[in-house]
Design a protein around this motif. Structure first.
Motif, PDB file in Angstrom:
ATOM      1  N   ILE A   1      -6.361  -1.479   6.402  1.00 39.14           N
ATOM      2  CA  ILE A   1      -7.409  -2.311   5.813  1.00 39.14           C
ATOM      3  C   ILE A   1      -6.784  -3.064   4.643  1.00 39.14           C
ATOM      4  O   ILE A   1      -6.465  -2.467   3.611  1.00 39.14           O
ATOM      5  CB  ILE A   1      -8.610  -1.473   5.333  1.00 39.14           C
TER       6      ILE A   1
ATOM      7  N   VAL B   1      -6.373  -5.195   1.308  1.00 39.47           N
ATOM      8  CA  VAL B   1      -7.123  -5.344   0.062  1.00 39.47           C
ATOM      9  C   VAL B   1      -6.786  -6.724  -0.494  1.00 39.47           C
ATOM     10  O   VAL B   1      -5.614  -7.054  -0.672  1.00 39.47           O
ATOM     11  CB  VAL B   1      -6.752  -4.256  -0.969  1.00 39.47           C
TER      12      VAL B   1
ATOM     13  N   GLU C   1     -20.108  -0.873  -1.551  1.00 42.89           N
ATOM     14  CA  GLU C   1     -19.771  -1.447  -2.860  1.00 42.89           C
ATOM     15  C   GLU C   1     -19.516  -0.304  -3.827  1.00 42.89           C
ATOM     16  O   GLU C   1     -20.161   0.740  -3.738  1.00 42.89           O
ATOM     17  CB  GLU C   1     -20.931  -2.276  -3.403  1.00 42.89           C
TER      18      GLU C   1
ATOM     19  N   TYR D   1     -15.498  -3.375  -6.335  1.00 46.53           N
ATOM     20  CA  TYR D   1     -14.631  -3.128  -5.187  1.00 46.53           C
ATOM     21  C   TYR D   1     -15.584  -2.975  -4.007  1.00 46.53           C
ATOM     22  O   TYR D   1     -16.493  -2.156  -4.051  1.00 46.53           O
ATOM     23  CB  TYR D   1     -13.829  -1.839  -5.388  1.00 46.53           C
TER      24      TYR D   1
ATOM     25  N   GLU E   1     -16.273  -3.522   0.526  1.00 46.65           N
ATOM     26  CA  GLU E   1     -15.749  -3.709   1.867  1.00 46.65           C
ATOM     27  C   GLU E   1     -16.629  -4.695   2.615  1.00 46.65           C
ATOM     28  O   GLU E   1     -17.852  -4.642   2.508  1.00 46.65           O
ATOM     29  CB  GLU E   1     -15.747  -2.381   2.615  1.00 46.65           C
TER      30      GLU E   1
ATOM     31  N   GLU F   1     -17.069  -6.260   6.678  1.00 46.16           N
ATOM     32  CA  GLU F   1     -16.673  -5.947   8.040  1.00 46.16           C
ATOM     33  C   GLU F   1     -17.369  -6.864   9.030  1.00 46.16           C
ATOM     34  O   GLU F   1     -18.480  -7.330   8.791  1.00 46.16           O
ATOM     35  CB  GLU F   1     -16.967  -4.478   8.367  1.00 46.16           C
TER      36      GLU F   1
ATOM     37  N   LYS G   1     -12.120  -4.938   9.106  1.00 49.89           N
ATOM     38  CA  LYS G   1     -12.560  -4.553   7.772  1.00 49.89           C
ATOM     39  C   LYS G   1     -11.575  -5.090   6.746  1.00 49.89           C
ATOM     40  O   LYS G   1     -10.360  -5.031   6.952  1.00 49.89           O
ATOM     41  CB  LYS G   1     -12.640  -3.031   7.636  1.00 49.89           C
ATOM     42  N   LEU G   2     -12.110  -5.623   5.664  1.00 46.60           N
ATOM     43  CA  LEU G   2     -11.317  -6.085   4.527  1.00 46.60           C
ATOM     44  C   LEU G   2     -11.908  -5.480   3.274  1.00 46.60           C
ATOM     45  O   LEU G   2     -13.132  -5.356   3.153  1.00 46.60           O
ATOM     46  CB  LEU G   2     -11.370  -7.619   4.409  1.00 46.60           C
ATOM     47  N   HIS G   3     -11.067  -5.111   2.329  1.00 47.79           N
ATOM     48  CA  HIS G   3     -11.535  -4.651   1.027  1.00 47.79           C
ATOM     49  C   HIS G   3     -11.273  -5.764   0.023  1.00 47.79           C
ATOM     50  O   HIS G   3     -10.187  -6.338  -0.007  1.00 47.79           O
ATOM     51  CB  HIS G   3     -10.826  -3.364   0.613  1.00 47.79           C
TER      52      HIS G   3
ATOM     53  N   SER H   1     -11.370  -6.750  -4.010  1.00 44.69           N
ATOM     54  CA  SER H   1     -11.305  -6.041  -5.284  1.00 44.69           C
ATOM     55  C   SER H   1     -11.186  -6.989  -6.472  1.00 44.69           C
ATOM     56  O   SER H   1     -10.385  -7.923  -6.457  1.00 44.69           O
ATOM     57  CB  SER H   1     -10.098  -5.099  -5.303  1.00 44.69           C
TER      58      SER H   1
END
Length: 122
Positions: free
Chosen positions: A10, A12, A36, A46, A48, A50, A55-57, A59
């Protein structure tokens, strides 16, 4: 001794503005928020996003990621994604589809300089 297995990665990506990040990832790209997290009210976010298994985080924490990163995503249905994105009225991105030796790519750039290259293999 067991052999390690990996279950996916995943990426970030760094963000500097919650509203712009939500507008881009949820409004323009059609992702949903998975979760969240803030350590306390007023602290950096921070979260996520999807969509369809990706999925991407995202930040706001200093040091979590470098602005201007690139994420490469293999996918199917690049024409449908292109039609969906060009139909949206998002003024800062009008992605096209480029042909590369490895496939057809559609690249978007978020408000923080991060690139996502969606690619359908040739």
């Amino acid at each position: 001794m067991s052999v390690p297995t990996f279950q996916g990665a995943i990426p970030v990506l760094r963000s500097f503005d919650e509203a712009k990040a939500r507008e881009f990832y949820c409004g323009f790209l059609g992702f949903s928020v998975g979760f969240e997290h803030r350590f306390a009210p007023g602290m950096p976010l921070y979260f996520e996003v999807e969509r369809a298994g990706l999925k991407l985080h995202i930040s706001e924490h200093h040091g979590d990621a470098t602005p201007g990163s690139t994420v490469f995503v293999w996918m199917q249905g690049i024409e449908a994604l292109h039609a969906e994105l060009t139909a949206r009225d998002y003024p800062n991105n009008r992605p096209g589809i480029e042909t590369a030796p490895w496939g057809r790519e559609l690249q978007v750039i978020d408000p923080f300089g991060n690139r996502i290259r969606f690619c359908e293999s040739a």
